[in-house]
Enzyme design. Sequence first.
Site, PDB file in Angstrom:
ATOM      1  N   ASP A 369       0.847  -1.192   0.000  1.00  0.00           N
ATOM      2  CA  ASP A 369       0.000   0.000   0.000  1.00  0.00           C
ATOM      3  C   ASP A 369       0.889   1.250   0.000  1.00  0.00           C
ATOM      4  O   ASP A 369       1.881   1.326   0.741  1.00  0.00           O
ATOM      5  CB  ASP A 369      -0.903   0.010   1.241  1.00  0.00           C
ATOM      6  CG  ASP A 369      -1.946   1.092   1.175  1.00  0.00           C
ATOM      7  OD1 ASP A 369      -2.953   0.915   0.468  1.00  0.00           O
ATOM      8  OD2 ASP A 369      -1.759   2.141   1.844  1.00  0.00           O
ATOM      9  N   ASN A 377      -2.974  12.837  -3.134  1.00  0.00           N
ATOM     10  CA  ASN A 377      -3.968  13.207  -4.142  1.00  0.00           C
ATOM     11  C   ASN A 377      -4.624  14.541  -3.811  1.00  0.00           C
ATOM     12  O   ASN A 377      -4.827  15.390  -4.686  1.00  0.00           O
ATOM     13  CB  ASN A 377      -5.045  12.127  -4.247  1.00  0.00           C
ATOM     14  CG  ASN A 377      -4.828  11.201  -5.433  1.00  0.00           C
ATOM     15  OD1 ASN A 377      -4.039  11.489  -6.328  1.00  0.00           O
ATOM     16  ND2 ASN A 377      -5.520  10.077  -5.431  1.00  0.00           N
ATOM     17  N   ASP A 386      -1.573   9.853 -10.152  1.00  0.00           N
ATOM     18  CA  ASP A 386      -1.470   8.785 -11.156  1.00  0.00           C
ATOM     19  C   ASP A 386      -0.022   8.550 -11.557  1.00  0.00           C
ATOM     20  O   ASP A 386       0.404   7.404 -11.746  1.00  0.00           O
ATOM     21  CB  ASP A 386      -2.303   9.156 -12.382  1.00  0.00           C
ATOM     22  CG  ASP A 386      -3.805   9.063 -12.126  1.00  0.00           C
ATOM     23  OD1 ASP A 386      -4.197   8.449 -11.108  1.00  0.00           O
ATOM     24  OD2 ASP A 386      -4.583   9.592 -12.947  1.00  0.00           O
ATOM     25  N   GLU A 413      -4.610   2.473  -4.581  1.00  0.00           N
ATOM     26  CA  GLU A 413      -3.167   2.625  -4.391  1.00  0.00           C
ATOM     27  C   GLU A 413      -2.528   1.359  -3.851  1.00  0.00           C
ATOM     28  O   GLU A 413      -1.401   1.375  -3.335  1.00  0.00           O
ATOM     29  CB  GLU A 413      -2.885   3.783  -3.442  1.00  0.00           C
ATOM     30  CG  GLU A 413      -3.241   3.532  -1.970  1.00  0.00           C
ATOM     31  CD  GLU A 413      -4.694   3.821  -1.642  1.00  0.00           C
ATOM     32  OE1 GLU A 413      -5.008   3.990  -0.451  1.00  0.00           O
ATOM     33  OE2 GLU A 413      -5.525   3.883  -2.562  1.00  0.00           O
TER      34      GLU A 413
END
Length: 499
Positions: A369, A377, A386, A413
């Site tokens: 993770d 973000n 991204d 993610e």
Amino acid sequence: MPFQSQEDSSQSIASWQSTAACLQAVLLPLVFVILHGALLLASGRHAWLVSLIFLTAAPLMAGTACLYRARRDGYVRGWIALAVAMLLWAGGMAGNLYAGLVLDSWSGVGALSMLLFILYGVPIILVLAVPEHEHWLVRLIDAGLALGLGYLFFRHTFAFATMADASPENVGRLRSMFDIENLFIVLFALIRFHASADPAQRRFFGSLAIYAILYLATAAFINHLHSDVYYGQWPDIAIGLPFLMLGGLALADAGAGDAASRASLSFEQAVRVGGPLMLPAMLLIVSAVLVRSSPVHAIAGCAAAILGYGFRNIFVQIRSLNAHDQLERLTLVDALTGLANRRQFDASLRREWLRAHRTGEGLALLMIDVDHFKLLNDSFGHPVGDRRLHDVAQALAACATRASDIVARYGGEEFAVILPAVTPSQAMLLAETMRGTVERLDLRSPAPLGHVTVSIGIGHIDHVADGDVAALIAAADAALYEAKQCGRNRTMAHPAATE
């Protein structure tokens, strides 16, 4: 005075324009025919010259109308092909005119004129036979078949036309060859008309079918009943009628509505698949007609039909397989990261679980993770997020050097790595390598450390018995949760529960 809405006014203008176009399409050919007939009557011994001028002008007018239609709207590829066909036919007639004026000879049709008359059908056949959006190489093969067909027609037609002692049998065979070509154009124009769902294409093939039917009837009338009559006679008026009709259809139909009756999907697909058979079928039929008179050309035509269609099919099949493989790849690969997607991960994990059960080897699963990804973000935006996911994915994939290792995007993610036939220590070593590699990328992040890091949970099972693969996933998830609870940017391991 009643109020007229803007929509009603627009409809009235469109209706008036349509009516004017129809009148123009009818009146211009009518004036052309009347003028042709009047000058034939008044020209006396020069009537042949009048006819040749008018018969050269008629296809030129039709070609101009087709180009106008292609520029205005509609099926551009088809109308341009028709314009080219009209230009070729007009060129053939202009050759006759040149022979009459300069050479002063009616001893037969010259080779160039005959070639142009024969090649007239090539662009029409191509637009009928070749589906839209084909690859250029497929179009090139089809063009080669069409030119081969034109060559066969030309060689034998010219041979018969210049033979001073041509037998009735040869003349009949010549007429039959023209009938075959014209009949094929009619049949396939009607088929394409009924199979077209696109309104512009439907209007084009409808116009082509009307023209082709009239051309077939006119050619049969001239070839079978008046082939021995020189230019300058009343039958000449009939020769120009198909071209005048085509020009009228191109003008009258310009800007027409887009309503069309949709053919059944199965019929559309059948025509699209079967259309490419038109060219080799015509080559085979023409070759069969010529077997007795010219066996060499007949054999060459059959070989061209078989090999051309075979090569075309091979190339189409290769493209189809490549497209299928690409589509299958898209269903198994995550578009953003280029890794295996969740679907491929689930299938691979089940496969490796069953393999481990058969071989008795160990199996490990890493759940990875990206730390503080929501904060990244929210602070930098999704495009940056991204890019970070893509960079992390590439780093993880670079660390998994064995061909059997599978790195996948598990979701969001989160990533997952399947490690067949490994011990717990080997799995821990690879996990630490991955964690350290991502950290050394030094990807800027609003996380406490200032750069992107990952937490990794390891689930491992020494021997797969009759349990479920969910136990391995649960162990990796539990280890990942522990790694995050302990401060992130670390690796933890849990053995999978076995029955």
